[in-house]
Design an enzyme around this catalytic site. Structure first.
Site, PDB file in Angstrom:
ATOM      1  CE  LYS A 100      -1.898   3.031   2.135  1.00  0.00           C
ATOM      2  NZ  LYS A 100      -1.037   4.397   1.527  1.00  0.00           N
ATOM      3  CD  GLU A 124      13.070   0.981   8.227  1.00  0.00           C
ATOM      4  OE1 GLU A 124      12.861   1.407   6.727  1.00  0.00           O
ATOM      5  OE2 GLU A 124      14.161  -0.318   7.841  1.00  0.00           O
ATOM      6  CB  CYS A 154      12.822   9.669   8.214  1.00  0.00           C
ATOM      7  SG  CYS A 154      14.207   7.903   7.745  1.00  0.00           S
TER       8      CYS A 154
HETATM    9  P1  NAD Z   1       2.022   8.463   7.328  1.00  0.00           P
HETATM   10  O1  NAD Z   1       2.273   7.725   8.447  1.00  0.00           O
HETATM   11  O2  NAD Z   1       1.682   9.875   7.270  1.00  0.00           O
HETATM   12  O3  NAD Z   1       1.532   7.376   6.510  1.00  0.00           O
HETATM   13  C1  NAD Z   1       2.341   6.350   5.674  1.00  0.00           C
HETATM   14  C2  NAD Z   1       1.408   6.139   5.353  1.00  0.00           C
HETATM   15  O4  NAD Z   1       0.980   4.746   6.149  1.00  0.00           O
HETATM   16  C3  NAD Z   1       0.664   6.293   4.140  1.00  0.00           C
HETATM   17  O5  NAD Z   1       0.906   4.650   2.968  1.00  0.00           O
HETATM   18  C4  NAD Z   1       0.040   5.534   4.840  1.00  0.00           C
HETATM   19  O6  NAD Z   1      -1.187   5.978   3.261  1.00  0.00           O
HETATM   20  C5  NAD Z   1      -0.448   5.158   5.477  1.00  0.00           C
HETATM   21  N1  NAD Z   1      -0.991   4.802   6.631  1.00  0.00           N
HETATM   22  C6  NAD Z   1      -1.627   6.190   7.477  1.00  0.00           C
HETATM   23  N2  NAD Z   1      -2.566   6.107   7.917  1.00  0.00           N
HETATM   24  C7  NAD Z   1      -2.774   4.215   9.012  1.00  0.00           C
HETATM   25  C8  NAD Z   1      -3.533   3.711   8.908  1.00  0.00           C
HETATM   26  N3  NAD Z   1      -4.214   3.577  10.305  1.00  0.00           N
HETATM   27  N4  NAD Z   1      -3.937   2.135   8.943  1.00  0.00           N
HETATM   28  C9  NAD Z   1      -2.781   2.320   7.470  1.00  0.00           C
HETATM   29  N5  NAD Z   1      -2.280   2.728   7.094  1.00  0.00           N
HETATM   30  C10 NAD Z   1      -2.105   4.230   7.130  1.00  0.00           C
HETATM   31  O7  NAD Z   1       3.937   8.922   7.139  1.00  0.00           O
HETATM   32  P2  NAD Z   1       4.383  10.160   5.759  1.00  0.00           P
HETATM   33  O8  NAD Z   1       3.732  11.106   5.999  1.00  0.00           O
HETATM   34  O9  NAD Z   1       3.896   8.790   4.531  1.00  0.00           O
HETATM   35  O10 NAD Z   1       5.847  10.072   5.721  1.00  0.00           O
HETATM   36  C11 NAD Z   1       6.601  10.640   6.556  1.00  0.00           C
HETATM   37  C12 NAD Z   1       7.054  10.342   7.855  1.00  0.00           C
HETATM   38  O11 NAD Z   1       7.268   9.252   7.521  1.00  0.00           O
HETATM   39  C13 NAD Z   1       7.645  10.675   9.196  1.00  0.00           C
HETATM   40  O12 NAD Z   1       7.196  11.086  10.312  1.00  0.00           O
HETATM   41  C14 NAD Z   1       9.386   9.723   8.142  1.00  0.00           C
HETATM   42  O13 NAD Z   1       9.882  10.609   9.601  1.00  0.00           O
HETATM   43  C15 NAD Z   1       8.932   9.145   8.719  1.00  0.00           C
HETATM   44  N6  NAD Z   1       9.726   8.095   8.314  1.00  0.00           N
HETATM   45  C16 NAD Z   1      10.908   7.062   8.421  1.00  0.00           C
HETATM   46  C17 NAD Z   1      11.514   6.683   7.873  1.00  0.00           C
HETATM   47  C18 NAD Z   1      12.377   5.899   8.646  1.00  0.00           C
HETATM   48  O14 NAD Z   1      13.018   4.502   8.489  1.00  0.00           O
HETATM   49  N7  NAD Z   1      12.460   5.617   9.816  1.00  0.00           N
HETATM   50  C19 NAD Z   1      11.712   6.846   6.700  1.00  0.00           C
HETATM   51  C20 NAD Z   1      10.694   7.509   5.780  1.00  0.00           C
HETATM   52  C21 NAD Z   1       9.484   8.270   6.754  1.00  0.00           C
END
Ligand code: NAD
Length: 486
Positions: A178, A254, A288
């Site tokens: 997804k 992550e 991130c």
């Molecule tokens: P997000 O958590 O909003 O979304 C990530 C994914 O999760 C998307 O595909 C979204 O549709 C899905 N999602 C959201 N709510 C959900 C739910 N209730 N159930 C299932 N899936 C759901 O994150 P984002 O805004 O896309 O990305 C930015 C974030 O990602 C920042 O916090 C960043 O630090 C983090 N990030 C972490 C790493 C790492 O390796 N630690 C790497 C990249 C980004």
């Protein structure tokens, strides 16, 4: 207008409900494509296809056969490099110079590296004595977990998705992906590459949609998914963990960070400035591992601030196809609202705005894009939300420190623990401080230097588990011990 459909059992299919949403180019606000939103019906179909492929052709292949096919997937991405590059740059607005060096080549490499690595990891074995003197032999074998749910974010779409799909498939699992609703295109395009490479139908499935009450939640609530690997915000990670608890499914998370850079007076200033500029502003601050808190030893504080300001002001803001540009827009106007709310909060809390702090003037054709200025502050209190919360934008707060102990204490003061960058030419100090910083990844005199064989992941609220190298194997397989009485 182009339609982006789900990829289920080797075919592109639309949503039965007919529901779609717009995929917008954040550089100019134009709609790029219409994306089908999956309901439970499509998620069920994808999980069923993944299960059938796991029990069928993919599960029965030898490791060598899978490795050969995954090499072809990597070659297939490289053969269509420009198409992937265009798609990624249009979905994210990021500079082509960045995506052509990082996103797409790493997206392809993730298939080769993990396929080769997994093929070459030895199994453990232990001989043991028994009371009758004949002894016994224990040995471990690894088996794939089954159907893996992969949920990925928008900041490095192809790279972060394949970082999970590569090892998952190499280990013999099948996947339902997804992707982020903001960046569906490269994940969809990969379906064509998989098919052409000979990946059997049902091994790689994609469902599009949002998180809550949409494709993301339907996937995590599906009882026939064996484990979930997720990259995204810490709050979303908690929600996914709760859903995965039903049926005791494993998670690899992550998550977010609020990473610290620590700059000592004995650093090589040129290196520290160059590295900190990248770690704060690359990908418009949407990495991130990026630095949002910079702690600088007091004796070099003024010089460091002045030089970082000059560096930030020399960034070239522009759209992906402008070859001189090295600073793109944020992912969406919605995300810009969040980032600008922190820009305002910093002013309300009395920060000194060293540079930026607002929205740049852009030409008319880009006026609807999610542009924001690179921004640096000083003078905030340690408990300001601007200093404690992840903004995920092109900004940092710089604060002076007086001793090594104080720098370590400041770096460790938040509930996050993803990454940190230390700048010093004193090798003893480098080892000492690196060992004390609470983070899954610590760089010394560099940033984002990644060897895919090494562990990757966060401590504290920045995640659970490690992926990368053999650590991916730990998550994507079950280790079974076989004990033979001799
Ligand atoms: P997000 O958590 O909003 O979304 C990530 C994914 O999760 C998307 O595909 C979204 O549709 C899905 N999602 C959201 N709510 C959900 C739910 N209730 N159930 C299932 N899936 C759901 O994150 P984002 O805004 O896309 O990305 C930015 C974030 O990602 C920042 O916090 C960043 O630090 C983090 N990030 C972490 C790493 C790492 O390796 N630690 C790497 C990249 C980004």
């Amino acid at each position: 207008m182009k339609d982006i459909k789900h990829f289920i059992n080797g075919e592109y299919v639309g949503s039965a409900s007919g529901k779609t949403f717009d995929n917008v180019n954040p550089a100019n606000g134009r709609v790029l494509s219409r994306v089908h939103e999956a309901g439970r019906e499509e998620v069920n179909a994808a999980v069923n296809a993944a299960r059938a492929a796991f029990n069928g052709p993919w599960g029965r292949m030898t490791v060598d056969q899978r490795t050969e096919i995954l090499h072809k997937v990597a070659d297939g991405i490289n053969a269509r490099f420009e198409e992937f590059l265009d798609a990624e740059c249009q979905d994210t607005g990021k500079p082509r110079s960045l995506a052509s060096h990082i996103d797409i080549p790493r997206g392809a490499a993730n298939f080769k590296v993990f396929a080769d690595l997994i093929k070459n990891v030895p199994a453990e074995s232990f001989e043991m004595p028994t009371p009758d003197g004949t002894g016994a032999l224990n040995y471990g074998i690894r088996r794939p977990k089954g159907v893996i749910g992969v949920i990925s974010p928008w900041n490095l779409p192809l790279l972060l998705m394949t970082w999970k799909v590569g090892p998952a498939l190499a280990c013999g699992n099948t996947v339902v992906v997804k992707p982020s609703e903001e960046t569906p295109t490269t994940t969809a395009l990969l379906g064509e590459v998989m098919k052409a490479a000979g990946v059997p139908d049902g091994v790689y499935n994609v469902v599009h949609g949002f998180g809550g009450n949409s494709a993301g939640a339907f996937l995590t609530e599906h009882p026939d998914v064996d484990a979930f690997t997720f990259t995204g915000e810490t709050g979303t990670g908690e929600t996914i963990m709760r859903a995965a608890a039903k049926g005791v499914r494993q998670v690899s998370l992550e998550l977010g960070g609020k990473n610290a850079g620590i700059v000592f007076a004995d650093c090589d200033m040129d290196k520290a400035i160059e590295g900190t500029l990248r770690s704060v502003f690359a990908n418009c601050g949407q990495v991130c591992l990026g630095t949002e808190r910079v702690y600088v030893e007091r004796s070099i504080f003024d010089e460091f601030v002045a030089r970082l300001k000059a560096g930030a002001e020399s960034l070239v803001i522009g759209p992906p196809d402008d070859e001189t540009s090295n600073f793109g827009p944020l992912i969406s106007l919605k995300h810009r609202e969040k980032v600008l709310s922190y820009y305002q909060k910093a002013i309300d809390e009395g920060a000194t705005v060293i540079t930026g702090g607002g929205v740049p003037d852009m030409p008319a054709e880009l006026a609807h894009g999610a542009w924001v200025q690179p921004t640096i502050w000083t003078g905030l209190k340690d408990d300001s939300p601007v200093v404690t919360e992840e903004i995920f934008g092109p900004c940092c707060h710089i604060r002076p420190f007086d001793s090594e102990a104080e720098a370590v204490q400041l770096a460790n003061s938040l509930p996050y623990g993803l990454a940190s960058a230390i700048w010093t030419e004193n090798v003893t100090r480098a080892h000492r401080v690196a060992a004390q910083v609470e983070a899954g990844i610590v760089w010394v005199n560099s940033w984002f230097l990644r060897d895919l064989r090494t562990s990757f992941g966060g401590s504290k609220q920045s995640g659970i588990g490690r992926e990368g190298g053999v650590h991916s194997l730990e998550f994507y397989t079950e280790l079974k011990n076989i004990c033979i009485k001799l």
